[in-house]
Design an enzyme around this catalytic site. Structure first.
Site, mmCIF file in Angstrom:
data_model
loop_
_atom_site.group_PDB
_atom_site.id
_atom_site.type_symbol
_atom_site.label_atom_id
_atom_site.label_comp_id
_atom_site.label_asym_id
_atom_site.label_seq_id
_atom_site.Cartn_x
_atom_site.Cartn_y
_atom_site.Cartn_z
ATOM 1 C CG ASN A 16 -42.062 39.948 18.572
ATOM 2 O OD1 ASN A 16 -42.328 41.066 18.934
ATOM 3 N ND2 ASN A 16 -41.528 39.096 19.446
ATOM 4 C CB THR A 17 -45.482 35.664 18.230
ATOM 5 O OG1 THR A 17 -46.073 36.935 18.498
ATOM 6 C CG2 THR A 17 -46.128 34.598 19.086
ATOM 7 C CB ALA A 20 -48.345 40.099 11.364
ATOM 8 N N GLY A 21 -47.844 36.878 11.882
ATOM 9 C CA GLY A 21 -48.438 35.578 11.662
ATOM 10 C C GLY A 21 -47.466 34.492 11.262
ATOM 11 N N GLY A 39 -49.272 37.300 16.201
ATOM 12 C CA GLY A 39 -49.242 36.331 17.282
ATOM 13 C C GLY A 39 -50.039 35.070 17.046
ATOM 14 C CE LYS A 65 -45.010 46.474 12.705
ATOM 15 N NZ LYS A 65 -44.799 45.107 13.256
#
Lengths: 258, 65
Positions: A207-208, A185-186, A159, A98
């Site tokens: 992830n987050t 992301a997000g 995040g 990535k």
């Protein structure tokens, strides 16, 4: 193989939920998250060893059947990203990478230009390149031409849990795409993931939202369900939006004086 | 001799990469080593001799998104 497999550079995956390994309160959650989410691809990062703590190895916590997706986080230029990718491959991580090139410490916006340059170099070098970018439809096309295996446009800052703030550009990228589009992301809630899949994204990377949940393992399962629901909805054809109402029940035969 | 490890100059009592990793108390299986910007495979560590002012990067995989 599964008939609706996610195909990245000729490799087929059943799961359309990619997951990260950052921010977990404890590493032992990671195999349980994999089990609950059925995710088959997990990101990891490379860092200088902290000598006072004896050298971490997150790879010990990741089940062996999972495909590793090392990221180039920390890289500020294409050259640094290429170096990190080669280190990861040399360490036996496989060919997937990535590309993450960020110089903005506040919003962590990726540098699309450097990411494109790194993609060109690494694709020629036999890597399966998944570039993480700001959703620029022109850059997305250029990444495809440069040999990327997919394009990974952000939904909102890493995040931030703000969901698909960039949805209008994501829509354009998905419509133009000849390769899988993985929204990365997000994504803060399962409903964001479902929305991305309904729009036609090939997969999402989360992830987050999982790692920081009160119950990460439960949240991992929620995300898996959302990705499945969104994908099924996309394949079954969502109805169009309308300006006005269209009644669902018949407009005749009412039980009253007309 | 003095070398640079992970960006810091250190005095080390060893002469090759394998000994360096051991001296640092690290498990060889979990780290990746770059010597003067060149990745060195674990099997070649013992044969890679250190020289004064060499730059060594010792990395490992950590959690990330």
């Amino acid at each position: 193989m599964h008939s609706d497999a996610l195909v990245l550079s000729g490799r087929a995956f059943r799961s359309r939920l990619l997951t990260g390994t950052g921010k977990y309160p404890s590493r032992e959650m990671i195999p349980r998250v994999i089990d609950a989410s059925r995710s088959e691809i997990m990101t990891v990062a490379l860092r200088r060893v902290d000598f006072s703590s004896g050298g971490d190895n997150i790879l010990d916590a990741i089940p062996r059947h999972v495909t590793l997706l090392p990221n180039t986080s920390g890289a500020r230029t294409a050259a640094e990203a290429v170096r990190l990718a080669r280190i990861a491959r040399e360490a036996g991580c496989g060919d997937f990478v990535k590309i993450e090139v960020v110089v903005d410490d506040v919003f962590l916006m990726p540098d699309n230009h450097e990411t494109l340059r790194a993609t060109e170099i690494l694709a020629k070098d036999g890597f399966v390149v998944l570039p993480y970018v700001s959703p620029d439809p022109v850059v997305a096309r250029q990444l495809e031409d440069a040999g990327a295996a997919a394009v990974m446009p952000l939904g909102s800052p890493i995040g931030s849990n703000r969901g698909l703030r960039t949805r209008e550009l994501l829509r354009i990228i998905i419509e133009n795409a000849r390769l899988p589009v993985i929204v990365d992301a997000g994504i803060g809630k399962p409903s964001h993931a479902a929305e991305a899949m309904e729009m036609g994204a090939a997969a999402v990377l989360v992830n987050t939202a999982i790692a920081s949940a009160a119950d990460p393992v439960g949240m991992a399962r929620a995300f898996a369900l959302a990705v499945d629901a969104g994908r099924l909805a996309f394949r079954c054809g969502c109805g169009a939006e309308r300006e006005r109402a269209v009644a669902s029940s018949p407009l005749t035969g009412f039980l009253r004086d007309m | 001799m003095e070398i640079v490890i992970n960006g810091k100059t250190e005095h080390v009592p060893v002469v090759d990469l394998a000994a360096l990793v051991k001296w640092k108390g690290l498990r060889p299986e979990v780290v990746v080593v770059e010597h003067n910007e060149k990745i060195v495979r674990r099997k070649d560590w013992a044969e890679t001799r250190l020289a004064v002012a060499d730059h060594v990067e010792i990395l490992s995989f950590v959690g990330g998104g």
